[in-house]
Design an enzyme around this catalytic site. Structure first.
Site, PDB file in Angstrom:
ATOM      1  N   LYS A  68     101.058  84.728 106.046  1.00 30.99           N
ATOM      2  CA  LYS A  68     101.854  85.506 105.229  1.00 30.99           C
ATOM      3  C   LYS A  68     103.279  85.166 104.912  1.00 30.99           C
ATOM      4  O   LYS A  68     103.932  84.903 105.982  1.00 30.99           O
ATOM      5  CB  LYS A  68     101.590  87.024 105.693  1.00 30.99           C
ATOM      6  CG  LYS A  68     102.065  88.164 104.742  1.00 30.99           C
ATOM      7  CD  LYS A  68     101.935  89.645 105.487  1.00 30.99           C
ATOM      8  CE  LYS A  68     102.497  90.954 104.455  1.00 30.99           C
ATOM      9  NZ  LYS A  68     102.141  92.157 105.005  1.00 30.99           N
ATOM     10  N   SER A 143     100.174  95.514 102.001  1.00 32.36           N
ATOM     11  CA  SER A 143     100.870  94.568 101.475  1.00 32.36           C
ATOM     12  C   SER A 143     100.518  93.156 101.484  1.00 32.36           C
ATOM     13  O   SER A 143     100.915  92.085 100.847  1.00 32.36           O
ATOM     14  CB  SER A 143     102.236  94.531 101.860  1.00 32.36           C
ATOM     15  OG  SER A 143     102.420  94.171 103.423  1.00 32.36           O
ATOM     16  N   SER A 167      98.651  97.542 106.085  1.00 30.96           N
ATOM     17  CA  SER A 167      98.702  96.273 105.286  1.00 30.96           C
ATOM     18  C   SER A 167      97.685  95.281 105.835  1.00 30.96           C
ATOM     19  O   SER A 167      97.867  94.251 104.829  1.00 30.96           O
ATOM     20  CB  SER A 167     100.302  95.869 105.359  1.00 30.96           C
ATOM     21  OG  SER A 167     101.101  96.589 104.328  1.00 30.96           O
TER      22      SER A 167
HETATM   23  N1  GLN Z   1     101.665 100.707 102.259  1.00 32.52           N
HETATM   24  C1  GLN Z   1     102.341 101.052 103.128  1.00 32.52           C
HETATM   25  C2  GLN Z   1     103.773 101.072 102.960  1.00 32.52           C
HETATM   26  O1  GLN Z   1     104.156 100.853 101.580  1.00 32.52           O
HETATM   27  C3  GLN Z   1     101.907 100.143 104.332  1.00 32.52           C
HETATM   28  C4  GLN Z   1     102.536  98.925 104.334  1.00 32.52           C
HETATM   29  C5  GLN Z   1     102.439  97.857 105.429  1.00 32.52           C
HETATM   30  O2  GLN Z   1     101.880  98.146 106.357  1.00 32.52           O
HETATM   31  N2  GLN Z   1     103.400  96.980 105.439  1.00 32.52           N
HETATM   32  O3  GLN Z   1     104.857 101.079 103.481  1.00 32.52           O
END
Ligand code: GLN
Length: 475
Positions: A68, A143, A167
């Protein structure tokens, strides 16, 4: 078959290589796949065209892994898919990357993501959106959407994601692959560009449970460079995989089956719970009474930490700097105004507000108290069960653009994954079926801190016995 190498898992390729397969052939198959598909899917922020096998052997010898874009790889663009980090090449490897290299993994590129990991849809990247391989009009989740989409479309063999509120698990669910968020402290965060330091964990996204166990075994373990990493021995996850859940107590929290959850998702998860029962597990009803406050607490704590962590991106140290600034303050302001996208700015504003004097007690401190309550809910529940089984996401993949202008609707996509981050627990998402229109559905399994082996045991048993149709996206 040689031409199908991209379809293989890591553990299958290990066997093939033992029998003489050259690792270069795997890379050729993946590059060919990427060349045909990735202009449509957009899973890669960067393709490493010079990837190659390193001498020395190791657990992942010759296996391609996609990392990532918020995990530092020495000398390679690491941008968090944000304009503000364009051109940043870290002078060091993240600990997980060092371990991958030591174990012979081939780093095939950087995965697209929501900017700075803020999001559930992979729509906010400066490189453009990633699309779901099962339906290109839909989001892959986020994400770590690039990591999950690349695994689902067989553009990589394995991938790493990061999970602050879901995410890894949510995109794994929406793309029909396996994604594990380890216990907080199990995997070093050194070299993971921080979003919310008390919640972030790096973990595997793979085609099956065995590969997740293999990859976690490589990246897990104490690291003196991360003061929150925990010095507990790392079990040999991959060789201890057992297909047996007899007597395992499976907790089903009533708060996770509420109004608003998609009917087909609910049905698939209920069927999955019955699979465990049929295999000899004991299903117990449990309650996690503070679940309804998790999203609110998370959207105070997460942005509060993010606003502090993102303060370092000012044009002086890393990546992008606004040109022709009049003075230093002008340079800071313009760099941050031009470099951050809308969601990043929203998080910085929210977080700064919650931490400002006068609001700190009312919001931030209150959220920390709620976090403790949520942790206590789990402590109590684990007196009665060994694992907790829930949906990963309340809905299957939604359409691109559907929630892009409705941050609150977007924030609710993580309603079932956020509690594990607040409590520091490990959680996995594994495929548990498809909707009638052919979209994958994910099953979440959580366990006590450092009980990843229990999660793997349950997930592996389910994968082998549940009779979930093995499909591939039509691409
Ligand atoms: N969707 C969640 C957020 O927007 C989690 C994102 C994540 O786990 N990095 O914060």
């Amino acid at each position: 078959m040689m031409e199908d190498l991209h379809l293989s898992t890591g553990h299958e390729l290990k066997v093939l290589m033992r029998d003489g397969l050259e690792s270069a052939k795997i890379l050729d198959a993946l590059y060919a796949r990427i060349d045909v598909l990735d202009s449509k899917i957009g899973a890669f922020a960067l393709v490493n065209r010079k990837a190659h096998r390193r001498p020395g052997g190791g657990t992942l010898d010759g296996i391609p892994v996609l990392v990532k874009d918020n995990i530092c790889v020495k000398g390679e663009d690491t941008t968090c898919s944000s304009k503000i980090l364009k051109g940043f090449k870290p002078p060091y490897d993240a600990t997980v990357v060092r371990r991958l290299k030591e174990e012979g993994a081939v780093l095939i590129g950087k995965a697209n993501m929501d900017e700075f990991a803020f999001g559930s849809s992979c729509e906010t990247s400066c490189y453009g959106p990633t699309r779901n391989p099962w339906d290109l009009e839909r989001i892959p989740g986020g994400s770590s959407g690039g990591s999950a989409a690349a695994v689902a479309s067989d553009e990589t063999i394995m991938a790493l994601g990061s999970d602050t509120g879901g995410s890894i698990r949510q995109p794994a669910a929406l793309c029909g692959v396996v994604g594990l968020k380890p216990t907080y402290g199990r995997v070093s965060r050194y070299g993971l560009i921080a979003f919310a330091s008390s919640l972030d964990q790096i973990g595997p996204i793979t085609k099956d449970v065995e590969d997740a166990a293999l990859l976690l075994g490589v990246i897990a373990g104490y690291d003196e460079m991360d003061s929150t990493s925990v010095d507990i021995p790392v079990p040999d996850y991959a060789t201890s995989l057992a297909s047996d859940v007899k007597g395992l107590r499976v907790g089903v929290p009533k708060e996770y089956f509420v109004k608003g959850i998609d009917r087909e998702v609910e049905a698939a998860v209920k069927r999955s719970i019955n699979v465990f029962k049929d295999l000899g597990a004991l299903v117990v009803d449990i309650s996690l009474p503070h679940t309804e406050y998790a999203v609110s607490a998370y959207y105070i704590i997460g942005p509060a930490e993010a606003s502090s962590n993102l303060a370092r991106f000012d044009g002086a140290h890393y990546g992008y700097r606004a040109p022709d600034a009049k003075n230093m303050l002008d340079m800071y302001v313009r760099t941050r105004s031009e470099g951050f996208g809308r969601e990043a700015k929203r998080r910085i504003l929210l977080g700064t507000y919650c931490l400002s004097s006068g609001y700190y007690d009312a919001y931030y401190l209150k959220a920390l108290k709620v976090r403790t309550k949520i942790k206590e809910d789990f402590d109590n529940a684990f007196k009665f069960c060994d694992i907790i089984v829930t949906p990963t996401s309340p809905t299957p993949a939604f359409r691109i653009g559907e929630k892009a202008n409705d941050p609150l609707a977007m924030y609710l996509s993580d309603i079932f994954t956020i509690p594990a981050n607040l409590a520091g627990l490990p959680g996995i998402s594994i495929p548990c079926g498809f909707t009638r229109s052919g979209l994958p559905i994910g099953l979440q399994i959580m366990a006590k801190p450092f009980a990843e082996e229990t999660i793997f045991r349950a997930a592996y048993t389910f994968e082998r016995n549940a009779d979930i149709e093995k499909r591939k996206p039509k691409l």
